[in-house]
Design an enzyme around this catalytic site. Structure first.
Site, PDB file in Angstrom:
ATOM      1  CD  GLU A   1      -6.732   5.090   2.665  1.00 59.39           C
ATOM      2  OE1 GLU A   1      -7.731   5.161   3.400  1.00 59.39           O
ATOM      3  OE2 GLU A   1      -5.597   4.816   3.090  1.00 59.39           O
TER       4      GLU A   1
ATOM      5  CG  ASP B   1      -5.551   7.587   5.068  1.00 58.59           C
ATOM      6  OD1 ASP B   1      -6.468   8.274   4.553  1.00 58.59           O
ATOM      7  OD2 ASP B   1      -5.742   6.505   5.666  1.00 58.59           O
TER       8      ASP B   1
ATOM      9  CE  LYS C   1      -3.260   2.506   3.040  1.00 55.10           C
ATOM     10  NZ  LYS C   1      -4.184   2.407   4.198  1.00 55.10           N
TER      11      LYS C   1
ATOM     12  CE  LYS D   1      -6.636   8.192   8.534  1.00 53.71           C
ATOM     13  NZ  LYS D   1      -7.277   7.046   9.187  1.00 53.71           N
TER      14      LYS D   1
ATOM     15  NE  ARG E   1     -10.827  -1.489   3.747  1.00 52.15           N
ATOM     16  CZ  ARG E   1     -11.377  -1.792   4.917  1.00 52.15           C
ATOM     17  NH1 ARG E   1     -12.551  -2.370   4.965  1.00 52.15           N
ATOM     18  NH2 ARG E   1     -10.757  -1.506   6.041  1.00 52.15           N
TER      19      ARG E   1
ATOM     20  CG  ASP F   1      -9.938   7.000   7.038  1.00 52.95           C
ATOM     21  OD1 ASP F   1      -8.860   6.999   6.394  1.00 52.95           O
ATOM     22  OD2 ASP F   1     -10.001   7.123   8.273  1.00 52.95           O
TER      23      ASP F   1
ATOM     24  CG  ASP G   1      -1.950   4.908   5.179  1.00 52.44           C
ATOM     25  OD1 ASP G   1      -1.794   3.817   5.751  1.00 52.44           O
ATOM     26  OD2 ASP G   1      -3.038   5.289   4.698  1.00 52.44           O
TER      27      ASP G   1
HETATM   28  N1  BES Z   1      -4.351   4.147   7.062  1.00 52.14           N
HETATM   29  C1  BES Z   1      -5.473   3.795   7.843  1.00 52.14           C
HETATM   30  C2  BES Z   1      -5.189   2.722   8.883  1.00 52.14           C
HETATM   31  C3  BES Z   1      -4.173   3.034   9.953  1.00 52.14           C
HETATM   32  C4  BES Z   1      -4.584   3.341  11.240  1.00 52.14           C
HETATM   33  C5  BES Z   1      -2.836   2.950   9.696  1.00 52.14           C
HETATM   34  C6  BES Z   1      -3.662   3.574  12.226  1.00 52.14           C
HETATM   35  C7  BES Z   1      -1.895   3.182  10.693  1.00 52.14           C
HETATM   36  C8  BES Z   1      -2.316   3.494  11.960  1.00 52.14           C
HETATM   37  C9  BES Z   1      -6.592   3.254   6.950  1.00 52.14           C
HETATM   38  O1  BES Z   1      -6.640   3.780   5.665  1.00 52.14           O
HETATM   39  C10 BES Z   1      -7.879   3.605   7.600  1.00 52.14           C
HETATM   40  O2  BES Z   1      -8.120   4.749   7.788  1.00 52.14           O
HETATM   41  N2  BES Z   1      -8.667   2.593   7.952  1.00 52.14           N
HETATM   42  C11 BES Z   1      -9.908   2.805   8.596  1.00 52.14           C
HETATM   43  C12 BES Z   1     -10.882   1.774   8.073  1.00 52.14           C
HETATM   44  C13 BES Z   1     -12.293   2.001   8.515  1.00 52.14           C
HETATM   45  C14 BES Z   1     -12.858   3.237   7.881  1.00 52.14           C
HETATM   46  C15 BES Z   1     -13.121   0.791   8.152  1.00 52.14           C
HETATM   47  C16 BES Z   1      -9.718   2.639  10.099  1.00 52.14           C
HETATM   48  O3  BES Z   1      -8.950   1.776  10.514  1.00 52.14           O
HETATM   49  O4  BES Z   1     -10.311   3.394  10.851  1.00 52.14           O
HETATM   50 ZN    ZN Z   2      -4.803   4.456   4.901  1.00 48.87          ZN
HETATM   51 ZN    ZN Z   3      -7.733   5.599   5.558  1.00 44.80          ZN
END
Ligand code: BES
Ligand code: ZN
Ligand code: ZN
Length: 518
Positions: free
Chosen positions: A350, A271, A266, A278, A352, A348, A289
């Site tokens: 993104e 992000d 990725k 966020k 996947r 968020d 990220d």
């Molecule tokens: N990049 C984040 C995940 C992340 C969180 C990486 C903490 C490193 C540290 C990812 O893109 C994300 O935001 N995921 C969301 C998914 C949710 C919306 C289903 C998350 O984990 O909140």
């Molecule tokens: Zn992310």
């Molecule tokens: Zn994200």
């Protein structure tokens, strides 16, 4: 930093400090090299043990002045911990402790006397070198004023070889250098800010790696992505003014026409969450990220330099995730390269989306023997496993067993989460084939895995969620706080184990010796 192997006797070596490694025991092993050294020092090392000033606890240290009894002016005692707990990671930690302790002293040449153990000399050389070089890592390029490290004069580390182990030790040092440089390169990418490390920067970095190592590099721009129908990657990228990049590196040793192993990382260079933005607190950390992408670039670099015998392809879909008047919105439907339609519920989620196109591309273009993806995919994996283990999901038990064994050996541990078919029901969409999140917060990391599974067909595949392991807030022996560079040592270890065994084989995993102190 120069790391060399020298044949000098410990009492004769020309260095500012000689580091020796001692287990947590009351006495010195009789007749050992260290015991002989202590004799020359008229018992100065023993005094530290007897007085309790040095216990030998893992990563404990004491500095012994040699008062002209031997050539080197100071001996650094480094603790290896309890003999029963000895394993190869103890050597990585001890190598780092030695190197970082003498850096603080401002010295320039350090010699290491490898401890006697039942590990192979090549492993010892690699572990001490890796530990030292990884432990010494700092990101200096954005500081205009030197800070605590203004005393940093260390520029030479020598491992002392006795007898016939020299060749193997040298080989290990070389391997350790290659791997540590790859990890530190990846750390630089993750620690550097998003205004410098954007998708184009990652692409340029990949091209530089290719130029230096002989890897093949190809980068698709937005037009190329459109031609391939990468609607999900383009959907994420459309909110940013920075152009996305789809980065490919290929390692194709002569005579290897076999289906490649494909690594996917990725590459979200920042992000913000997009329209599903966020919270502000700690959002700056989201420059990391792209750590999965950095791990893929680093692994490809290391494999090329190690002369890995199998064909391997690295893919890094790279984009920013930002909100704008043109950004993808909740409710939008995107079409992935595989043809599947995806309803975006949360912008968020993104990672996947961009991985969906990369996985579909891998399957279609390469018919891979297997795929491993690495991604900082979910906050939920941080809740589940913290920073001590990477979340692992997949469709191939043999591959997961191999990665688990490689994780234990490299101390980049993985822990499996289930991908039962039932989880996939939770991402059915009313209006499209699938949606990018489920209706609730349950099993967040697994839902991410279940989404990716939609794009790998029947290719053996493993997903590594490194959201909890790619970054650390605390200093560890050979991992300074910030980006850890996780994944490279894990993958190199796992892939090297695969050389003699086909990827799909269910053969027993070659677990390496645990190691014990002699
Ligand atoms: N990049 C984040 C995940 C992340 C969180 C990486 C903490 C490193 C540290 C990812 O893109 C994300 O935001 N995921 C969301 C998914 C949710 C919306 C289903 C998350 O984990 O909140
Ligand atoms: Zn992310
Ligand atoms: Zn994200």
């Amino acid at each position: 930093m120069q790391v060399a192997v020298k044949r000098d006797k410990p009492e004769r070596v020309a260095a500012d400090v000689l580091a020796i490694f001692l287990p947590q025991e009351k006495s010195l092993a009789p007749k050992s090299v260290v015991a002989q050294l202590d004799q020359r020092l008229e018992g100065r090392i023993r005094e530290y043990l007897d007085s309790g000033d040095f216990s030998g606890a893992l990563n404990s240290t004491a500095l012994v002045h040699t008062g002209g009894k031997i050539q080197v002016p100071r001996v650094l005692l480094v603790g290896l911990g309890k003999p029963a707990a000895f394993k190869i990671d103890v050597l990585r930690q001890a190598g780092a402790t030695a190197a970082t302790s003498v850096r603080r002293l401002g010295v320039s040449a350090l010699a290491l006397l490898p401890p006697a153990s039942d590990l192979e000399p090549v492993e010892v050389g690699q572990a001490l070198t890796e530990g030292a070089l990884l432990g010494l890592y700092t990101l200096k390029r954005y500081k205009t004023v030197a800070e605590n490290d203004d005393k940093d004069n260390l520029h030479e580390i020598a491992l002392l070889a006795n007898g016939n182990a020299q060749r193997a030790l040298e080989n290990g040092v070389k391997r350790g250098q290659i791997i540590a440089e790859a990890v530190n390169m990846a750390r630089d990418l993750s620690n550097s800010p998003g205004n410098e490390v954007n998708p184009s920067y990652l692409a340029k970095q990949a091209q530089e790696i290719a130029a230096q190592t002989g890897l093949r590099c190809h980068v698709l721009d937005a037009a190329g992505m459109r031609e391939h129908g990468m609607g999900c990657l383009l959907g994420v990228a459309q909110g940013s003014d920075q152009p996305p990049a789809f980065i490919m590196l290929e390692h194709a040793p002569k005579g290897t026409k076999a289906q490649p192993i494909v690594l996917v990382g990725k590459g979200i260079t920042f992000d913000s969450g997009g329209i599903s933005i966020k919270p502000a607190a700690n959002m700056e950390d989201m420059k990391m990220d792209m750590s999965g992408g950095a791990a893929v670039l680093g692994t490809m670099q290391a494999l090329a330099q190690l002369g890995y015998p199998r064909r391997v392809v690295g893919l890094v879909p790279a984009s920013e995730n930002l909100p704008s008047g043109n950004a993808v919105k909740p409710g939008d439907i995107l079409r992935a390269m595989s043809g599947k339609t995806v309803e975006v519920i949360n912008t968020d989620a993104e990672g996947r989306l961009i991985l969906a196109d990369a996985l579909a591309y891998a399957v279609q273009e390469f018919k891979p023997a297997c795929i491993v993806d690495l991604a900082t995919l979910t906050g939920a994996v941080v809740v589940a496993l913290g920073s001590q283990a990477t979340g692992m999901m997949g469709t191939d038990k043999a591959m997961m067993d191999r990665l688990r064994a490689a994780g234990d050996y490299s101390a980049e541990r993985v822990w499996e989460l289930p991908l039962f078919d039932e989880y996939s029901k939770q991402i059915k969409s009313d209006v499209a084939d699938i949606k990018n999140v489920s209706n609730n917060r349950e099993a967040g990391s697994i839902i991410g895995g279940a989404f990716l599974k939609e794009f790998v067909g029947d290719t053996p595949w493993v997903h590594l969620d490194i959201a909890g392991t790619a970054w650390t807030r605390e200093n560890r022996a050979y991992i300074p706080r910030g980006a850890t560079g996780v994944g490279i040592r894990l993958l190199v270890t796992a892939l090297e184990e695969m050389v003699d065994q086909p990827a799909q084989s269910t053969a027993k995993v070659g677990v390496r010796p645990k190691g014990s102190i002699r």
